[in-house]
Design an enzyme around this catalytic site. Structure first.
Site, PDB file in Angstrom:
ATOM      1  CE  LYS A  32      -1.810   4.725  -8.696  1.00 30.48           C
ATOM      2  NZ  LYS A  32      -0.924   5.057  -9.851  1.00 30.48           N
ATOM      3  CB  SER A 109       0.861   1.805 -10.558  1.00 28.27           C
ATOM      4  OG  SER A 109       0.826   3.217 -10.645  1.00 28.27           O
ATOM      5  CB  SER A 133       0.694   4.485 -13.684  1.00 24.46           C
ATOM      6  OG  SER A 133       1.875   3.780 -13.385  1.00 24.46           O
TER       7      SER A 133
END
Length: 386
Positions: A32, A109, A133
């Site tokens: 990420k 996310s 997330s």
């Protein structure tokens, strides 16, 4: 790489070394874009942060641990802006495409990491989990997701959102891969078993009755002692969710205030609005929210003294379509927070996985005591998932 799913950030490729052999050898790692990786910028889903980032000269310690264990880095992944959403969209870099149903949101996310794993472009999706997330995109994309005990993994070189909730976490396609990851990051193998799995009535009341019945039946069929309780806390789920959101908004504002003050128009309007909500909170509201968190944490500690694991659905409702209205996204986020906040408020680990039931596969979760991450894996394996 053919990234038709928009899972990865479009960065020029840089050489990121990894150990030739190790417990994660042969596994591809997608990271990420909140973690620093040598040779790459870190944008956190924001164009202004990308412009100011520069190329990093050091790698986040957790990422380095995975590389040293043999994982091969394949790219940095898309994320909701500032990691401050559960939907998976990004005004600057686009929304990744859900491989199993392109009409649905991918969830966020950690959207890009989830999509990369679900699409077969990576084996390990490294993400973060503040309000869900990891767990939410894992559920939507049919993956195993692990939110570790808060504070158990190194968060150096990671851009924060709400530090008292932020946790690095992982998504994989199987429990076996997740177990290997646990060992690689220092969670020792164990065969600890709970005395029972707890089914909490007011939690399962949040989902459709037939889905709840199917999930509960599956737990009862797994040769694990199951007992029931009416509620998990003296607070109802709405009160817990409200306290969680209040603390989240306050900390998110504190983490991003300097960015907002410099150039608020560089932040997507919906993200900016949530940041401003944190700026406008009354001191008394925040104090009361923190009081509720402390009280809830003590209740959870007492509950887990009985050596139980709590079973719960991962999501409170079905994910919306990617072209749904902002109001639909807000309703989905609000509904799911009621279940996702339990791990955040308590600091306890949660393991999310697809569970076969009479109606097909649904995403279920196990919540355990702090540092009981391996116990969750033991129970998950007994449910024959993966």
């Amino acid at each position: 790489m053919d990234d038709r799913w928009n899972a990865f950030m479009p960065y020029p490729e840089a050489n990121v070394g990894h150990a030739a052999a190790g417990p994660l050898s042969g596994l591809r790692l997608a990271v990420k874009d909140l973690f620093d990786v040598t040779g790459y910028p870190t944008a956190a889903g924001n164009a202004m942060l990308l412009a100011a980032s520069g190329i990093k000269t050091s790698t986040a310690p957790l990422v380095q641990t995975l590389l040293d264990a043999g994982a091969r880095f394949v790219g940095k992944t898309n994320t909701d802006e500032l990691a401050y959403s559960l939907i998976g969209g990004n005004l600057h870099f686009g929304m990744p495409i859900n491989p199993s149903d392109p009409d649905l949101i991918p969830g966020g996310s950690s959207s890009g990491s989830a999509v990369a794993v679900a699409a077969g472009l990576a084996d390990i999706g490294l993400g973060t989990d503040t309000s869900g997330s990891i767990r939410l995109p894992a559920a939507i994309n049919g993956l195993v997701g692990w939110r570790p005990t808060h504070g158990s993994l190194d968060n150096g070189g990671l851009r924060p959102l709400a530090p008292s909730f932020d946790v690095p976490g992982f998504m994989t396609r199987s429990l076996e891969q997740m177990a290997a990851l646990m060992s690689a990051v220092g969670i020792p193998a164990a065969d600890d078993r709970p005395s029972s799995v707890l089914i909490v009535e007011n939690i399962f009341d949040t989902i459709e009755e037939d889905v709840a019945d199917g999930m509960i039946a599956r737990f009862r069929s797994a040769a694990i002692s199951v007992r029931e309780a009416g509620s998990i806390s003296s607070f109802n789920l709405d009160e817990l969710a409200s306290a969680f959101v209040t603390i989240l908004q306050k900390e998110a504002w504190e983490s991003n205030r300097s960015l907002f003050d410099r150039r608020p128009q560089a932040i997507a309007p919906d993200i900016a609005a949530r940041l401003l909500s944190g700026a406008n909170l009354d001191v008394g509201e925040v104090r009361e929210a923190r009081r509720i968190r402390e009280h809830f944490s003590r209740e959870i500690d007492r509950l887990f003294c009985d050596d139980v694991v709590v079973a719960l659905p991962t999501l409170a409702m079905s994910p919306p379509k990617r072209d749904a209205t902002p109001e639909s996204f807000a309703a989905f986020r609000s509904g799911c927070i009621k279940l996702l906040c339990l791990s955040g408020l308590s600091g306890c680990p949660q393991l999310t996985f697809p569970l076969a039931s009479a109606g097909g596969k649904v995403s279920s979760s196990l919540l355990g005591a702090r540092s009981a991450d391996r116990m969750l894996m033991t129970v998950g394996k007994r449910l024959h998932i993966g």
